[in-house]
Design a protein around this motif. Structure first.
Motif, PDB file in Angstrom:
ATOM      1  N   MET B 228      15.226 -10.361 -87.006  1.00 26.00           N
ATOM      2  CA  MET B 228      14.702 -11.682 -86.561  1.00 26.00           C
ATOM      3  C   MET B 228      14.235 -12.539 -88.340  1.00 26.00           C
ATOM      4  N   ALA B 229      14.646 -11.435 -89.104  1.00 24.96           N
ATOM      5  CA  ALA B 229      14.054 -11.470 -90.288  1.00 24.96           C
ATOM      6  C   ALA B 229      14.077 -12.782 -91.180  1.00 24.96           C
ATOM      7  N   ASP B 230      15.222 -13.539 -90.720  1.00 20.97           N
ATOM      8  CA  ASP B 230      15.049 -14.829 -91.725  1.00 20.97           C
ATOM      9  C   ASP B 230      14.180 -15.838 -90.952  1.00 20.97           C
ATOM     10  N   SER B 231      14.081 -15.756 -89.966  1.00 20.79           N
ATOM     11  CA  SER B 231      13.634 -16.462 -88.102  1.00 20.79           C
ATOM     12  C   SER B 231      12.461 -17.901 -89.252  1.00 20.79           C
ATOM     13  N   TRP B 232      11.781 -17.203 -89.924  1.00 24.00           N
ATOM     14  CA  TRP B 232      10.626 -18.279 -90.757  1.00 24.00           C
ATOM     15  C   TRP B 232      11.548 -19.175 -90.931  1.00 24.00           C
ATOM     16  N   GLU B 233      11.740 -18.783 -92.479  1.00 25.72           N
ATOM     17  CA  GLU B 233      13.495 -19.853 -92.828  1.00 25.72           C
ATOM     18  C   GLU B 233      14.149 -20.500 -91.919  1.00 25.72           C
ATOM     19  N   ARG B 234      14.703 -19.354 -90.721  1.00 25.61           N
ATOM     20  CA  ARG B 234      15.406 -20.331 -90.289  1.00 25.61           C
ATOM     21  C   ARG B 234      14.851 -21.213 -89.197  1.00 25.61           C
ATOM     22  N   VAL B 235      13.610 -20.833 -88.368  1.00 28.69           N
ATOM     23  CA  VAL B 235      13.014 -22.188 -87.290  1.00 28.69           C
ATOM     24  C   VAL B 235      12.596 -23.533 -89.032  1.00 28.69           C
ATOM     25  N   GLU B 236      11.933 -23.186 -90.371  1.00 30.15           N
ATOM     26  CA  GLU B 236      11.919 -24.302 -90.863  1.00 30.15           C
ATOM     27  C   GLU B 236      12.739 -24.892 -90.852  1.00 30.15           C
ATOM     28  N   ARG B 237      13.993 -24.648 -90.972  1.00 28.43           N
ATOM     29  CA  ARG B 237      15.193 -25.059 -92.328  1.00 28.43           C
ATOM     30  C   ARG B 237      16.324 -25.902 -90.766  1.00 28.43           C
ATOM     31  N   GLU B 238      16.408 -24.996 -89.710  1.00 32.01           N
ATOM     32  CA  GLU B 238      17.638 -25.323 -88.817  1.00 32.01           C
ATOM     33  C   GLU B 238      16.115 -26.715 -87.588  1.00 32.01           C
ATOM     34  N   VAL B 239      15.239 -26.180 -87.579  1.00 33.79           N
ATOM     35  CA  VAL B 239      14.033 -26.714 -86.035  1.00 33.79           C
ATOM     36  C   VAL B 239      13.267 -27.127 -85.986  1.00 33.79           C
ATOM     37  N   LEU B 240      12.421 -27.520 -87.779  1.00 32.54           N
ATOM     38  CA  LEU B 240      11.237 -27.844 -87.589  1.00 32.54           C
ATOM     39  C   LEU B 240      12.046 -29.643 -87.721  1.00 32.54           C
ATOM     40  N   PRO B 241      12.873 -29.519 -88.922  1.00 36.46           N
ATOM     41  CA  PRO B 241      13.244 -31.393 -89.049  1.00 36.46           C
ATOM     42  C   PRO B 241      14.017 -31.697 -88.054  1.00 36.46           C
ATOM     43  N   ASP B 242      14.376 -31.442 -87.220  1.00 39.73           N
ATOM     44  CA  ASP B 242      14.654 -32.407 -86.363  1.00 39.73           C
ATOM     45  C   ASP B 242      13.418 -31.981 -84.576  1.00 39.73           C
ATOM     46  N   TRP B 243      12.311 -31.453 -84.700  1.00 37.33           N
ATOM     47  CA  TRP B 243      11.851 -31.311 -84.026  1.00 37.33           C
ATOM     48  C   TRP B 243      11.172 -32.205 -83.470  1.00 37.33           C
ATOM     49  N   ARG B 244      10.892 -33.654 -84.075  1.00 42.14           N
ATOM     50  CA  ARG B 244       9.978 -33.840 -83.876  1.00 42.14           C
ATOM     51  C   ARG B 244      10.722 -35.686 -83.275  1.00 42.14           C
ATOM     52  N   ALA B 245      11.965 -35.126 -83.485  1.00 35.12           N
ATOM     53  CA  ALA B 245      13.195 -36.681 -83.298  1.00 35.12           C
ATOM     54  C   ALA B 245      13.297 -36.507 -81.842  1.00 35.12           C
ATOM     55  N   ALA B 246      14.616 -35.204 -81.456  1.00 34.12           N
ATOM     56  CA  ALA B 246      14.833 -34.519 -80.528  1.00 34.12           C
ATOM     57  C   ALA B 246      13.359 -34.293 -79.657  1.00 34.12           C
ATOM     58  N   GLN B 247      12.967 -34.099 -80.134  1.00 34.85           N
ATOM     59  CA  GLN B 247      11.060 -34.139 -78.579  1.00 34.85           C
ATOM     60  C   GLN B 247      10.068 -35.420 -78.408  1.00 34.85           C
ATOM     61  N   THR B 248      10.316 -36.029 -79.593  1.00 32.71           N
ATOM     62  CA  THR B 248       9.451 -37.408 -79.321  1.00 32.71           C
ATOM     63  C   THR B 248      10.132 -38.610 -78.225  1.00 32.71           C
ATOM     64  N   ALA B 290       3.894 -30.585 -86.910  1.00 30.85           N
ATOM     65  CA  ALA B 290       5.362 -31.044 -87.344  1.00 30.85           C
ATOM     66  C   ALA B 290       5.202 -31.878 -85.727  1.00 30.85           C
ATOM     67  N   ALA B 291       4.540 -32.078 -84.784  1.00 33.03           N
ATOM     68  CA  ALA B 291       4.120 -32.340 -83.636  1.00 33.03           C
ATOM     69  C   ALA B 291       3.024 -33.606 -83.818  1.00 33.03           C
ATOM     70  N   PRO B 292       3.165 -34.539 -83.209  1.00 31.88           N
ATOM     71  CA  PRO B 292       2.592 -36.160 -83.528  1.00 31.88           C
ATOM     72  C   PRO B 292       1.095 -35.457 -82.888  1.00 31.88           C
ATOM     73  N   PRO B 293       0.427 -35.847 -83.940  1.00 30.82           N
ATOM     74  CA  PRO B 293      -1.028 -35.583 -82.469  1.00 30.82           C
ATOM     75  C   PRO B 293      -0.313 -36.730 -81.035  1.00 30.82           C
ATOM     76  N   GLU B 294      -0.137 -37.379 -81.120  1.00 33.13           N
ATOM     77  CA  GLU B 294      -0.258 -38.147 -79.294  1.00 33.13           C
ATOM     78  C   GLU B 294       0.211 -36.858 -78.144  1.00 33.13           C
ATOM     79  N   ILE B 295       1.239 -35.835 -78.618  1.00 35.73           N
ATOM     80  CA  ILE B 295       1.924 -34.643 -77.217  1.00 35.73           C
ATOM     81  C   ILE B 295       0.969 -34.295 -77.454  1.00 35.73           C
ATOM     82  N   TRP B 296      -0.061 -34.039 -79.124  1.00 34.26           N
ATOM     83  CA  TRP B 296      -1.363 -32.736 -78.193  1.00 34.26           C
ATOM     84  C   TRP B 296      -2.043 -33.104 -77.172  1.00 34.26           C
ATOM     85  N   ALA B 297      -2.833 -34.482 -77.736  1.00 34.27           N
ATOM     86  CA  ALA B 297      -3.451 -35.383 -76.908  1.00 34.27           C
ATOM     87  C   ALA B 297      -3.200 -35.514 -75.872  1.00 34.27           C
ATOM     88  N   ASP B 298      -1.843 -35.523 -75.413  1.00 34.26           N
ATOM     89  CA  ASP B 298      -1.618 -36.167 -74.159  1.00 34.26           C
ATOM     90  C   ASP B 298      -1.632 -34.291 -73.389  1.00 34.26           C
TER      91      ASP B 298
END
Lengths: 470, 359
Positions: B228-248, B290-298
């Protein structure tokens, strides 16, 4: 949806029976519904990656079809050249923007920073669209062949669109020439139990090579060494390079087999892309047997126009080095691809000038094969490291003579199997495919099930095909 | 006329259809067979066959704690640390009493399936620790197809196909039909016994992704960190940019199937005398922002209504507790260091493991 996935098998299982209904109509001369169907399923297949990719390939298709119309209508040489330039600029512009845009921007920023003038330029949004290197080369060959009057223009936009987007060859080739494929769309698709069996057999054979050999070689030998080359010695490097060469071979020739098999299921033929490349006794021969559709493309549209072997030794050397440098850059936007291309170009130049001549007895030929194989292997270092520092670390292993320790035993078994498969005469594979094609339906189903289960078993090692990154 | 090789036309169509029919029938038959042989949990999941290793374990008494949740749970809570809570020595050092069955992309729907399918009889724990994250209560979690194919029994497939929202979930439900051939081959290969990460970790340390307290664990953790050595960079690169768009866009906290699964899980717990406790998994600041405040509130509202107000024990990190970068392998998965600390705080906060009745 890559070929080694459950989704692709379901896609084929749904798309093929419906195709059979239309194939009969196409055989009776009703081409349009069949071609529309091929266009639709290919667009679906491609859109599964990212729907916006369809906009790019659609734009490229429309532009190059239009350029083709203009080229075939124009008689004036200057006008024809103008249209050729328009077509090449559009294709290379698309490729340059989406494949090399960010690489160029990052290097400009780095150069500006070195000069003490830091820059921050906007990036090209999105990731590299899958298959863009392949379909732009296909459309380029179409307009260049039209310009050279080697082919007739596509009969309709529908024919041309199917030629560009036909799903088996879309994302990683083989790079299909219009001269080979467009005439197939004019006639009835191939039909017959032997074609069906051969197509299915090639798909299974290709998937097996990819999942059970290429991915295992990567996980068991290549990755353990290249993840930290400073831990290994010279023998580790040597074994990792052998494995890397066979990994890429099994991966990409496996992919090509699936592509050729899938096309055959739908009644179309694609030319072979590999011909036992490691039997080559010179690097020149290696590249004639490896990724044949790209090698011949580069030869026809780059090497020969640059002068080829007709304009003296110095010009030939320059043409060779340039062709391989650009061939390296085609594989990816990064300095390691530049270095890999340059290495292979210089290798060919040096071999032509000072290398051993082909021929001689069996022992000499074996020696030349080993020499060629290892010369190609050395270049692969650049493809398996992130940067020049990584290449330095990998080559640094040459200075350590320790017992090999990085490869997993099962990875070495896979390497042995891969070597054995490569050494198997081509007609054995053809005979095997013939036997498979003659099997009853339940036997073929059992083979599909077995390969599917093996595919799932090795699934957690299975990554996308190596050539998708290109 | 069509150009051909051998009989064509209808013969080819018949051949193709017969291959498909035999394949389908064979896959369903082998899946039924593998389920009948108790191999349902050799499922094609992210960490295949560790559940099979759990199902294979001799279980002389009920486990003290079973942790369920997503991959975040599998990396956040270390069974050994909870078992040794406060320095207490486990009653039988050779047999773990705490297990972590965290699975990638798990929602409460998969938690209920896992509980009902695997945690019955002697495997029903005294405490079920549900490690929650916002996606676990999202009925429309776009990552769910990744978990779906592993949790479905054969009889659940038609229902899952009917309920599938979109092609991905439909394919994931279909994939469950092929569990049989995969499971049989997987078990025949013996990987769940041969591969340390798939067998030893569950048998000796109670599963999860980290373990502590032995030289073998040090090696295991080093191997995992290397993977998992490059996990942080990979998540920042591949997951976070699309997380809000995919999840919200389709965010549906606690909707329909989640509510049913939560009620079903509580009913299962009552039937099996299992106490449910909940841990609200922590996140790095990078992920939180990365997650909108309304998700945390819900999410907070859902926990308040369905956990706190129901009297279910809850562990939540103290307000204002700032994690360190070293606590994280990547923005939403804990490192060995972070997981060790969290496990100790959780067991102290919830009083785990609870002593067995009469013991």
């Amino acid at each position: 949806m890559h070929f080694a996935s459950f989704e692709f098998l379901i896609f084929l299982a749904v798309a093929w029976p419906l195709w059979r209904l239309l194939q009969a109509r196409a055989a009776a001369g009703l081409r349009v519904p069949a071609l529309l169907y091929l266009l639709g399923i290919s667009a679906f297949f491609y859109g599964c990656w990212q729907p916006w990719y369809l906009l790019l390939i659609g734009a490229s298709t429309l532009i190059q079809y239009g350029v083709g119309l203009a080229l075939s209508a124009a008689e004036d040489p200057r006008r024809r050249k103008l249209w050729l330039v328009v077509g090449i600029t559009a294709d290379l512009g698309l490729l340059g923007t989406f494949k090399y845009g960010n690489f160029i921007i990052e290097n400009l920023e780095a150069a500006a920073a070195l000069a003490g003038q830091p820059l921050s330029l906007p990036r090209v949004p999105g990731e590299l669209p899958v298959g863009i290197s392949f379909y732009t080369f296909q459309t380029l060959s179409y307009i260049i062949d039209l310009y050279w009057r080697r082919i007739e223009r596509a009969r309709s936009l529908l024919d041309f669109a199917v030629y560009v987007i036909f799903f088996p060859q879309l994302v990683a080739g083989p790079i299909v020439r219009a001269a080979d494929f467009l005439p197939q769309l004019q006639r009835a698709p191939l039909d017959g139990l032997a074609h069906f069996g051969r197509g299915l057999g090639l798909i299974l054979w290709g998937l097996t090579k990819k999942v059970a050999l290429a991915d295992v070689l990567h996980a068991g030998v290549v990755a353990p060494f290249f993840s930290d080359p400073t831990r290994g010695g010279a023998l580790d490097l040597l074994i990792a390079l052998w494995a890397a060469n066979f990994q890429v071979y099994c991966d990409f020739s496996g992919y090509s087999d699936v592509a050729i098999g899938a096309a055959l299921l739908f009644g179309y033929t694609l030319a072979p892309n590999f011909n036992r490349p490691f039997w080559s006794t010179t690097p020149m021969e290696h590249w004639r047997r490896w990724h044949i559709s790209l090698s011949t493309w580069l030869k026809d549209y780059l090497y020969i126009p640059l002068g080829g072997s007709r304009a003296g030794p110095a010009r030939t050397d320059l043409a060779l080095a340039t062709t391989f440098l650009l061939g390296g850059v085609w594989h990816g936007a990064g300095w390691r691809f530049v270095l890999w291309g340059l290495y292979n170009g210089l290798l060919l130049v040096a071999w032509r000038r000072w290398g051993p001549r082909d021929g001689g007895g069996r022992l000499r030929r074996l020696g030349l094969m080993a020499l060629t194989f290892h010369a190609i292997c050395l270049g692969l270092v650049f493809l398996h490291v992130e940067d020049l520092g990584g290449a330095g670390a990998a080559f640094g292993a040459l200075g350590r003579l320790t017992a090999p320790s990085s490869a997993a035993p099962w990875g070495l078994v896979a390497l042995g199997v891969a070597v054995g498969l490569h050494a198997t005469p081509t007609d054995w594979r053809e005979r095997g495919l013939g036997v498979f094609a003659a099997m009853p339906g339940w036997g073929q189903a059992a083979a599909v099930g077995l390969v599917g289960a093996v595919l799932a078993l090795f699934g957690e090692w299975s990554g996308p095909f190596f050539y998708f990154q290109f | 006329m069509s150009e051909g090789a051998g009989p064509g036309g209808a013969a080819v169509t018949r051949r193709g259809i017969s291959v498909l029919a035999v394949l389908f029938a064979g896959a369903v038959g082998l899946t039924a067979l593998s389920d009948a042989l108790g191999l349902r949990w050799a499922e094609p999941q992210r960490w295949p066959t560790d559940l099979l290793a759990f199902a294979d374990l001799p279980m002389p008494s009920r486990p003290a704690v079973v942790i369920v949740g997503s991959s975040r749970a599998s990396m956040a809570l270390i069974p050994g640390e909870i078992e040794r809570c406060g320095g207490a020595a486990p009653p039988d050092p050779s047999a773990p009493q705490v297990y972590n069955l965290g699975r990638a992309y798990t929602t409460l729907i998969e938690v209920e399936q896992l509980a009902r399918g695997l945690l019955s009889g002697p495997r029903a724990p005294r405490v079920l620790l549900v490690a929650l994250d916002p996606e676990a209560i999202d009925a429309h979690n776009p990552r769910r197809p990744g978990a779906l194919r592993g949790g479905l029994a054969l009889s659940d497939v038609p229902g899952a196909l009917v309920e599938a929202r979109g092609l991905r979930e439909g394919l994931a439900a279909l994939r469950a039909l092929t569990r049989g051939p995969e499971a049989l081959l997987r078990v025949a290969s013996g990987r769940h016994r041969a591969d340390p990460r798939l067998g030893w970790l569950m048998r000796a340390e109670g599963g999860g992704q980290w373990c502590t307290g032995s030289p073998a664990c040090v090696d295991q953790n080093l191997d995992f960190k290397a993977v998992m050595a490059d996990s942080w960079e990979r998540v920042e690169r591949e997951v976070l940019p699309d997380w809000r768009a995919a999840q919200t866009p389709a965010w549906a906290p606690g909707a329909g199937p989640i509510a049913a699964a939560w009620a079903g899980l509580r009913a299962w717990a009552a039937e099996n005398d299992v106490e449910i406790v909940v841990v609200e998994l922590p996140f790095s600041e990078v992920w939180r922002s990365a997650a909108p405040p309304e998700i945390w509130a819900d999410y907070a509202d859902w926990i308040d209504q369905n956990v706190t107000q129901q009297g279910i024990p809850l562990y939540r990190e103290p307000a204002g507790r700032k994690g360190r970068r070293a606590d994280w392998l990547d923005p939403d998965h804990m490192s060995e260091l972070g997981a060790t600390g969290l496990s100790r705080r959780v067991c102290a906060g919830l009083g785990l493991p609870r002593p067995a009745a009469g013991g």
